[in-house]
Design a protein around this motif. Structure first.
Motif, PDB file in Angstrom:
ATOM      1  N   PRO A 174     -25.728  29.437  69.144  1.00  0.00           N
ATOM      2  CA  PRO A 174     -27.030  29.017  69.539  1.00  0.00           C
ATOM      3  C   PRO A 174     -26.945  28.301  71.053  1.00  0.00           C
ATOM      4  O   PRO A 174     -27.592  28.425  72.157  1.00  0.00           O
ATOM      5  CB  PRO A 174     -27.849  28.426  68.437  1.00  0.00           C
ATOM      6  CG  PRO A 174     -27.428  29.065  67.488  1.00  0.00           C
ATOM      7  CD  PRO A 174     -25.802  28.859  67.663  1.00  0.00           C
ATOM      8  N   THR A 175     -26.009  27.147  70.962  1.00  0.00           N
ATOM      9  CA  THR A 175     -25.691  26.445  72.138  1.00  0.00           C
ATOM     10  C   THR A 175     -25.232  27.127  73.219  1.00  0.00           C
ATOM     11  O   THR A 175     -25.629  27.116  74.316  1.00  0.00           O
ATOM     12  CB  THR A 175     -25.083  25.310  71.816  1.00  0.00           C
ATOM     13  OG1 THR A 175     -25.603  24.413  70.857  1.00  0.00           O
ATOM     14  CG2 THR A 175     -24.962  24.234  73.004  1.00  0.00           C
ATOM     15  N   LEU A 176     -24.387  28.044  72.932  1.00  0.00           N
ATOM     16  CA  LEU A 176     -23.602  28.896  73.911  1.00  0.00           C
ATOM     17  C   LEU A 176     -24.397  30.068  74.293  1.00  0.00           C
ATOM     18  O   LEU A 176     -24.241  30.625  75.366  1.00  0.00           O
ATOM     19  CB  LEU A 176     -22.281  29.406  73.210  1.00  0.00           C
ATOM     20  CG  LEU A 176     -20.915  29.207  74.181  1.00  0.00           C
ATOM     21  CD1 LEU A 176     -20.774  27.990  74.669  1.00  0.00           C
ATOM     22  CD2 LEU A 176     -19.753  29.885  73.372  1.00  0.00           C
ATOM     23  N   GLY A 177     -25.502  30.411  73.301  1.00  0.00           N
ATOM     24  CA  GLY A 177     -26.206  31.664  73.717  1.00  0.00           C
ATOM     25  C   GLY A 177     -25.362  33.088  73.818  1.00  0.00           C
ATOM     26  O   GLY A 177     -25.439  33.848  74.325  1.00  0.00           O
ATOM     27  N   ALA A 178     -24.392  32.914  72.850  1.00  0.00           N
ATOM     28  CA  ALA A 178     -23.173  33.986  72.694  1.00  0.00           C
ATOM     29  C   ALA A 178     -22.507  34.110  71.378  1.00  0.00           C
ATOM     30  O   ALA A 178     -22.486  33.088  70.849  1.00  0.00           O
ATOM     31  CB  ALA A 178     -22.342  33.762  73.891  1.00  0.00           C
ATOM     32  N   PRO A 179     -21.994  35.367  70.924  1.00  0.00           N
ATOM     33  CA  PRO A 179     -21.249  35.471  69.830  1.00  0.00           C
ATOM     34  C   PRO A 179     -19.845  34.304  69.991  1.00  0.00           C
ATOM     35  O   PRO A 179     -19.294  34.508  71.009  1.00  0.00           O
ATOM     36  CB  PRO A 179     -20.959  36.739  69.636  1.00  0.00           C
ATOM     37  CG  PRO A 179     -21.105  37.431  70.865  1.00  0.00           C
ATOM     38  CD  PRO A 179     -22.043  36.555  71.665  1.00  0.00           C
ATOM     39  N   ILE A 180     -19.391  33.781  68.857  1.00  0.00           N
ATOM     40  CA  ILE A 180     -18.102  33.208  68.554  1.00  0.00           C
ATOM     41  C   ILE A 180     -17.647  33.503  67.344  1.00  0.00           C
ATOM     42  O   ILE A 180     -18.294  33.817  66.502  1.00  0.00           O
ATOM     43  CB  ILE A 180     -18.169  31.693  68.869  1.00  0.00           C
ATOM     44  CG1 ILE A 180     -19.462  31.135  67.978  1.00  0.00           C
ATOM     45  CG2 ILE A 180     -18.794  31.361  70.413  1.00  0.00           C
ATOM     46  CD1 ILE A 180     -19.695  29.567  68.030  1.00  0.00           C
ATOM     47  N   ALA A 181     -16.487  33.375  67.316  1.00  0.00           N
ATOM     48  CA  ALA A 181     -15.375  33.447  66.278  1.00  0.00           C
ATOM     49  C   ALA A 181     -14.221  32.838  66.166  1.00  0.00           C
ATOM     50  O   ALA A 181     -13.952  32.149  67.313  1.00  0.00           O
ATOM     51  CB  ALA A 181     -15.174  35.201  66.056  1.00  0.00           C
TER      52      ALA A 181
END
Lengths: 123, 377
Positions: B327-334
């Motif tokens: 949510p802070t990045l506003g993008a998917p992460i893995a």
């Protein structure tokens, strides 16, 4: 005419075209939507086929075709703004439009009053 | 919805339910996955103000030595951190290793102020029975383990955490990251450490269970504090690049493969004087075959645990072990494991999500900078 499924989808029927989305109850249960995978225009689906995927922060959930028919249009606004599913589930957050192969399939679905009773029974 | 009756409840169960917590089973406990605020806002609130997390399901225990010697000397046999040198009030993140050098669990070890050098440990909820059994089996002739069943554990995380807690006990502002002390909060003696698992500054507070609810309510009276569920706890730790035990590593994976070599003490990584030391020293020198890396998917589709990672020709090279939306990045992460030839930041890879190959890149972690309050020298 608006119809509902027990999978918490709404279907607005206009002539031979159905606009499909998920209900306010469904968006609340899913939580914050971050991605919607929509079908491709022109593809044919049978009732109950997996047609779209809604991803919340926590999990992915499948959306099933409420009717059989061909996809005629998808809501491209959801690509840039998937949160429309939360903020405007029954308006700006619609998913796709499809042709209605068999209007008889609408007969078994709930109308608004029946769906409201159905949801009340779940809470 | 009522939680399964066979599930255990933390001392804050009633508070979660009163506040609209959506209770789900987690590690045998009924835990709140989110509150009415929702995971996204709970996550952002923690990064902007302060979040209150119930982590009472985690295992808290004292470790004492049976013969009056340093209990850290015993546990260093199966933990690779520099633990004997811990002074009272200092804590370390370390790993519980098996004889093959695989990671059974990760944990926090703190030296208490007791004259015997007693250690206070916090282990993962899902692993506590296993961890306690390993400690008993391997070290039962040297140490006594005393689980603290009568204590709740509350994490207060975020940039406003210090101001909130310092109102009740000004001395907590003097703690630096990974320091702990005994503090009287609202008349209750608590063990407070400046630590957490969100990447933010903050505290973890061990409170007698009978006082946990009143204490939490006192913190929640502050407008800057919101209750935060497991959903946001997971997205916060993922953005901070922190591993989830049993997912981002397991009993077959070494600290080198898991990219957690910072948990190996400097002198100890030269000596290799811990379980699985031979393998770990060898991997430190040559590298592990497969290593944990951060992954940034290029589109908006999240790639979750279990997603197959391929090279650009579509050959399977690994799997995602944690993934979702930041949510802070506003993008998917893995995060996931790839062969070392693919481990460099910027390496292009693909993620197989629902039959489609999605472009992604290996990326540095943390995805969001950690904001711990370290001691300024």
């Amino acid at each position: 005419m608006i119809k509902y499924t027990d999978e918490h989808e709404w279907i607005v029927v206009d002539g031979n075209i159905a606009t499909v989305g998920i209900t306010d109850y469904a968006q609340k249960a899913l939580g914050d939507v971050v991605f919607v995978e929509l079908p491709e225009v022109g593809v044919t689906f049978g009732t109950g086929d997996e047609v779209a995927v809604v991803e919340s922060v926590k999990a992915a959930s499948e959306v099933y075709a409420p009717l059989s028919g061909d996809i005629t249009e998808v809501n491209s606004d959801l690509e840039g703004e998937p949160a429309l599913v939360n903020t405007s589930p029954t308006d700006g957050g619609w998913f796709f439009k499809m042709s209605i192969a068999d209007t008889g399939e609408l007969d078994g679905m709930m109308d608004e009053a029946a769906y409201n009773d159905f949801v009340a029974g779940l809470e | 919805m009522s939680a399964d009756q066979t599930l255990l409840k933390t001392p804050l169960y009633e508070l979660h339910v009163e506040n609209g917590g959506k209770m789900v089973p987690f590690a045998g406990y009924a835990m709140p996955v989110q509150y009415p605020l929702g995971i996204m806002k709970e996550h952002l609130h923690t990064r902007e103000a302060a979040g209150l997390f119930d982590v009472s399901h985690m295992g808290q225990a004292y470790i004492r030595s049976l013969d009056g010697s340093d209990p850290a000397a015993a546990i260093e046999e199966i933990m690779p951190g520099a633990l004997q040198i811990l002074k009272p009030g200092k804590m370390r993140y370390t790993l519980l290793l098996n004889d093959q050098g695989g990671i059974e669990d990760d944990l926090m070890v703190t030296r208490t102020f007791e004259p015997e050098g007693t250690l206070y440990v916090v282990v993962n909820a899902a692993c506590k029975e296993k961890d306690y059994a390993i400690l008993e089996e391997k070290l039962g002739d040297k140490i006594a383990l005393e689980p603290l069943e009568d204590r709740a554990l509350i994490a207060l995380q975020g940039p406003k955490a210090e101001a909130v807690l310092a109102k009740l006990a000004p001395e907590v502002a003097d703690l630096s990251f990974m320091e702990a002390t005994m503090v009287t909060l609202e008349g209750v003696v608590c063990w407070v450490s400046r630590s957490g698992y969100t990447g933010e500054d903050g505290y973890e507070i061990s409170v007698p269970m009978d006082e946990a609810e009143a204490f939490s309510k006192r913190l929640l009276m502050n407008d800057d504090v919101e209750l935060i569920g497991l959903g946001a706890r997971d997205s916060l730790r993922l953005e901070a690049g922190l591993c989830l035990s049993g997912h981002d590593f397991n009993e077959t994976i070494s600290p080198v493969a898991a990219s957690v070599t910072f948990a190996l003490g400097k002198k100890r990584r030269e000596a290799g004087d811990f379980a699985g030391g031979d393998r770990i020293l060898s991997e430190l020198e040559k590298g592990a075959d497969n290593v944990r890396v951060g992954i940034l998917p290029e589109g908006r589709a999240p790639a979750r645990e279990g997603v197959i990672i391929t090279d650009l020709s579509g050959n399977e090279i690994g799997k995602v072990t944690s993934g979702g939306f930041g949510p802070t990045l506003g993008a998917p992460i893995a995060m996931g494991y790839v062969p070392k030839a693919f481990a460099e930041n910027g390496t292009e890879i693909q993620l197989l999500v629902r039959g489609k190959s999605l472009a992604a890149k290996v990326a540095a972690t943390p995805f969001v900078p950690q904001r711990y309050k370290r001691k300024t020298v």
